[in-house]
Design a protein around this motif. Structure first.
Motif, PDB file in Angstrom:
ATOM      1  N   GLY A 165       2.042 -21.389 -31.076  1.00  0.00           N
ATOM      2  CA  GLY A 165       1.536 -20.092 -30.979  1.00  0.00           C
ATOM      3  C   GLY A 165       0.488 -19.958 -32.349  1.00  0.00           C
ATOM      4  N   TYR A 166       0.506 -20.786 -33.309  1.00  0.00           N
ATOM      5  CA  TYR A 166      -0.379 -20.648 -34.370  1.00  0.00           C
ATOM      6  C   TYR A 166      -1.167 -21.729 -34.927  1.00  0.00           C
ATOM      7  CZ  TYR A 166       2.833 -16.800 -34.986  1.00  0.00           C
ATOM      8  OH  TYR A 166       3.695 -15.725 -34.635  1.00  0.00           O
ATOM      9  N   PRO A 167      -2.159 -21.675 -35.419  1.00  0.00           N
ATOM     10  CA  PRO A 167      -3.027 -22.881 -35.751  1.00  0.00           C
ATOM     11  C   PRO A 167      -2.458 -23.475 -36.968  1.00  0.00           C
ATOM     12  CG  PRO A 167      -4.253 -20.838 -36.549  1.00  0.00           C
ATOM     13  CD  PRO A 167      -2.901 -20.480 -35.642  1.00  0.00           C
ATOM     14  N   LEU A 168      -2.656 -24.551 -37.230  1.00  0.00           N
ATOM     15  CA  LEU A 168      -2.126 -25.334 -38.499  1.00  0.00           C
ATOM     16  C   LEU A 168      -2.723 -24.937 -39.966  1.00  0.00           C
ATOM     17  CD1 LEU A 168      -0.234 -27.569 -39.769  1.00  0.00           C
ATOM     18  CD2 LEU A 168      -2.230 -29.278 -39.290  1.00  0.00           C
ATOM     19  N   HIS A 169      -3.927 -24.663 -39.948  1.00  0.00           N
ATOM     20  CA  HIS A 169      -4.307 -24.090 -41.117  1.00  0.00           C
ATOM     21  C   HIS A 169      -3.841 -22.648 -41.454  1.00  0.00           C
ATOM     22  CE1 HIS A 169      -7.514 -23.239 -37.796  1.00  0.00           C
ATOM     23  NE2 HIS A 169      -7.523 -22.195 -38.500  1.00  0.00           N
TER      24      HIS A 169
ATOM     25  N   SER B 170      -7.415 -24.502 -46.362  1.00  0.00           N
ATOM     26  CA  SER B 170      -7.234 -23.658 -45.311  1.00  0.00           C
ATOM     27  C   SER B 170      -8.106 -22.438 -45.041  1.00  0.00           C
ATOM     28  CB  SER B 170      -5.681 -23.247 -45.338  1.00  0.00           C
ATOM     29  OG  SER B 170      -5.356 -22.466 -46.485  1.00  0.00           O
ATOM     30  N   LEU B 171      -8.508 -21.835 -46.230  1.00  0.00           N
ATOM     31  CA  LEU B 171      -9.245 -20.864 -46.029  1.00  0.00           C
ATOM     32  C   LEU B 171     -10.814 -21.327 -45.610  1.00  0.00           C
ATOM     33  CD1 LEU B 171      -8.650 -18.837 -49.371  1.00  0.00           C
ATOM     34  CD2 LEU B 171      -8.273 -18.053 -47.102  1.00  0.00           C
ATOM     35  N   GLY B 172     -11.264 -22.616 -45.955  1.00  0.00           N
ATOM     36  CA  GLY B 172     -12.409 -23.191 -45.514  1.00  0.00           C
ATOM     37  C   GLY B 172     -12.184 -23.425 -43.921  1.00  0.00           C
ATOM     38  N   PHE B 173     -10.997 -23.742 -43.314  1.00  0.00           N
ATOM     39  CA  PHE B 173     -10.952 -24.043 -41.956  1.00  0.00           C
ATOM     40  C   PHE B 173     -11.134 -22.457 -41.289  1.00  0.00           C
ATOM     41  CE2 PHE B 173      -9.242 -28.200 -42.331  1.00  0.00           C
ATOM     42  CZ  PHE B 173      -9.336 -28.806 -40.926  1.00  0.00           C
TER      43      PHE B 173
ATOM     44  N   GLN C 248      -0.649 -26.793 -54.095  1.00  0.00           N
ATOM     45  CA  GLN C 248      -0.688 -25.637 -53.238  1.00  0.00           C
ATOM     46  C   GLN C 248      -2.139 -25.133 -53.362  1.00  0.00           C
ATOM     47  OE1 GLN C 248       1.765 -25.022 -51.469  1.00  0.00           O
ATOM     48  NE2 GLN C 248       3.713 -25.535 -52.754  1.00  0.00           N
ATOM     49  N   GLY C 249      -2.809 -25.043 -54.724  1.00  0.00           N
ATOM     50  CA  GLY C 249      -3.958 -24.381 -54.758  1.00  0.00           C
ATOM     51  C   GLY C 249      -4.983 -25.140 -53.877  1.00  0.00           C
ATOM     52  N   ILE C 250      -4.991 -26.340 -53.752  1.00  0.00           N
ATOM     53  CA  ILE C 250      -5.888 -27.193 -52.763  1.00  0.00           C
ATOM     54  C   ILE C 250      -5.722 -26.675 -51.442  1.00  0.00           C
ATOM     55  CG2 ILE C 250      -6.368 -29.428 -52.249  1.00  0.00           C
ATOM     56  CD1 ILE C 250      -6.003 -30.488 -54.962  1.00  0.00           C
ATOM     57  N   PHE C 251      -4.420 -26.743 -51.109  1.00  0.00           N
ATOM     58  CA  PHE C 251      -4.078 -26.495 -49.583  1.00  0.00           C
ATOM     59  C   PHE C 251      -4.662 -24.928 -49.433  1.00  0.00           C
ATOM     60  CE2 PHE C 251      -0.260 -29.309 -49.291  1.00  0.00           C
ATOM     61  CZ  PHE C 251      -0.942 -29.953 -48.320  1.00  0.00           C
TER      62      PHE C 251
ATOM     63  N   ARG D 285       2.140 -20.681 -45.850  1.00  0.00           N
ATOM     64  CA  ARG D 285       3.162 -21.309 -46.704  1.00  0.00           C
ATOM     65  C   ARG D 285       2.855 -21.794 -47.835  1.00  0.00           C
ATOM     66  NH1 ARG D 285       4.504 -27.723 -45.422  1.00  0.00           N
ATOM     67  NH2 ARG D 285       2.367 -28.415 -46.311  1.00  0.00           N
ATOM     68  N   SER D 286       1.437 -22.057 -48.249  1.00  0.00           N
ATOM     69  CA  SER D 286       1.239 -22.502 -49.615  1.00  0.00           C
ATOM     70  C   SER D 286       0.983 -21.162 -50.124  1.00  0.00           C
ATOM     71  CB  SER D 286      -0.388 -23.074 -49.790  1.00  0.00           C
ATOM     72  OG  SER D 286      -0.269 -24.286 -48.744  1.00  0.00           O
ATOM     73  N   ALA D 287       0.463 -19.998 -49.805  1.00  0.00           N
ATOM     74  CA  ALA D 287       0.292 -18.767 -50.679  1.00  0.00           C
ATOM     75  C   ALA D 287       1.700 -18.238 -51.107  1.00  0.00           C
ATOM     76  CB  ALA D 287      -0.345 -17.626 -49.553  1.00  0.00           C
ATOM     77  N   ILE D 288       2.717 -18.344 -50.405  1.00  0.00           N
ATOM     78  CA  ILE D 288       4.225 -18.027 -50.702  1.00  0.00           C
ATOM     79  C   ILE D 288       4.688 -19.415 -51.739  1.00  0.00           C
ATOM     80  CG2 ILE D 288       6.585 -17.895 -49.721  1.00  0.00           C
ATOM     81  CD1 ILE D 288       5.171 -16.849 -47.218  1.00  0.00           C
ATOM     82  N   GLY D 289       4.349 -20.389 -51.246  1.00  0.00           N
ATOM     83  CA  GLY D 289       4.985 -21.612 -51.919  1.00  0.00           C
ATOM     84  C   GLY D 289       4.419 -21.642 -53.420  1.00  0.00           C
ATOM     85  N   ILE D 290       3.126 -21.273 -53.721  1.00  0.00           N
ATOM     86  CA  ILE D 290       2.647 -21.236 -55.026  1.00  0.00           C
ATOM     87  C   ILE D 290       3.300 -20.347 -55.927  1.00  0.00           C
ATOM     88  CG2 ILE D 290       0.557 -19.652 -54.935  1.00  0.00           C
ATOM     89  CD1 ILE D 290      -1.134 -21.749 -56.236  1.00  0.00           C
ATOM     90  N   ILE D 291       3.729 -19.185 -55.384  1.00  0.00           N
ATOM     91  CA  ILE D 291       4.327 -18.204 -56.219  1.00  0.00           C
ATOM     92  C   ILE D 291       5.583 -18.695 -56.832  1.00  0.00           C
ATOM     93  CG2 ILE D 291       5.684 -15.847 -56.282  1.00  0.00           C
ATOM     94  CD1 ILE D 291       3.734 -15.117 -53.802  1.00  0.00           C
TER      95      ILE D 291
END
Length: 327
Positions: free
Chosen positions: A39-43, A201-204, A194-197, A49-55
């Protein structure tokens, strides 16, 4: 002026515990990704998950010495390592959306054999005939799981090859991790990843976030990569929260495991990932691996374990941290 190397005290028990924690988090992460892939795209998953994970990762940075440890004299190498991890994740999870969890995991475990091969040109490592034979047998397991004798399979062989490509990029990443880990804390490396992810993903999202490139596409892996963003609803919000927490745990635990203990001791414990994948696949989706998958898995895992055992018999430390770590 060269950055001085940091001597990391060896703690085998802690290293094993960290690698077991990391592998358990990886198996749960794979389950969550596969569960949400319809139901969701990978990016979008990667971004959330990276925005949460970086915290969580920044909290660990504070525990390990404060934000000052994020400074680095080798930003280019960390960027290259991060891009390799991104490619490894994208290819693996694109396959996971289509093929059973156990099969994707088994194919990915060819990574330590690739590290053995890459150590020859990149590190000048000498690989004897027994280890080369083990590598050959392991790749034979990959070929077996590709089923070249069948004119057609349930999924294309390109999809089956994606976890192998993921293993290759991961192996290259691990070469860099071992070198960078001498001067960089585990939590700092997790933050860089996490920052690179987040950036990728924002680029995608900027290019394909509206789903226009997924229209009319029938391939499940391509749809997973290009599907339009959808705001998570209901219990899916908790699953995304779990992805973020797992992302921080994986990045920190595996980097810490190989900083604290000898790779030859820690690496075999990563193979717990396959029985966990088989268990989750059976419990959640009712997947039971076919005989050819069992046979190919046995060849791959047996070959990888032989390489590590051979290293220890010769009292040599493998130059690299060997297997998984899909952040």
């Amino acid at each position: 002026m060269r950055t001085p190397l940091v001597t990391v005290p060896q703690n085998t028990a802690a290293g094993i515990l960290f690698v077991l924690a990391g592998m358990t988090a990886i198996s749960i992460n794979d389950v969550l990704i596969k569960q949400l892939s319809g139901g969701y795209p990978l990016h979008q998953m990667v971004f959330i998950r990276s925005a949460i994970g970086i915290i969580f990762s920044l909290m660990l940075v504070q525990m390990e010495g404060g934000f000052g440890i994020l400074r680095t004299r080798t930003p280019g190498l960390h960027l290259m390592r991060g891009l390799l991890v991104v490619i490894s994740n994208l290819t693996y999870f694109a396959a996971l959306a289509v093929i059973p969890l156990a099969e994707a995991t088994a194919l990915f475990f060819v990574a330590p054999l690739m590290i053995t091969l890459l150590s020859i040109p990149l590190l000048g490592e000498k690989v004897g005939p027994l280890r080369m034979a083990a590598v050959t047998v392991g790749f034979g397991g990959v070929v077996l799981m590709m089923r070249p004798w069948e004119s057609s399979t349930e999924v294309s062989r390109f999809i089956l090859f994606l976890p192998v490509l993921s293993a290759l990029t991961y192996a290259l990443n691990q070469i860099m991790t071992r070198k960078l880990g001498a001067t960089t804390r585990a939590s700092a490396m997790a933050v860089y990843i996490q920052g690179i992810f987040i950036v990728v993903s924002l680029g995608f999202y900027a290019v394909a976030g509206d789903g226009r490139f997924a229209e009319g596409v029938e391939n499940g892996s391509v749809q997973f990569l290009l599907r339009a963003w959808v705001w998570p609803e209901g219990n899916d919000r908790w699953l995304f929260m779990g992805l973020g927490l797992n992302s921080a745990i994986i990045g920190f635990a595996l980097a810490q495991a190989y900083r604290l203990a000898d790779a030859a001791v820690v690496a075999p414990f990563e193979y717990i990932g396959l029985p966990l994948a088989i268990f989750w696949g059976w419990l959640i989706w009712g997947d039971i691996p076919a005989p050819v998958v069992w046979a190919g898995s046995a060849l791959i895992l047996g070959s990888g374990l032989f390489v590590f055992i051979r290293e220890r018999m010769q009292n040599r430390r493998p130059p690299l941290p060997p297997v998984q770590g899909r952040q």
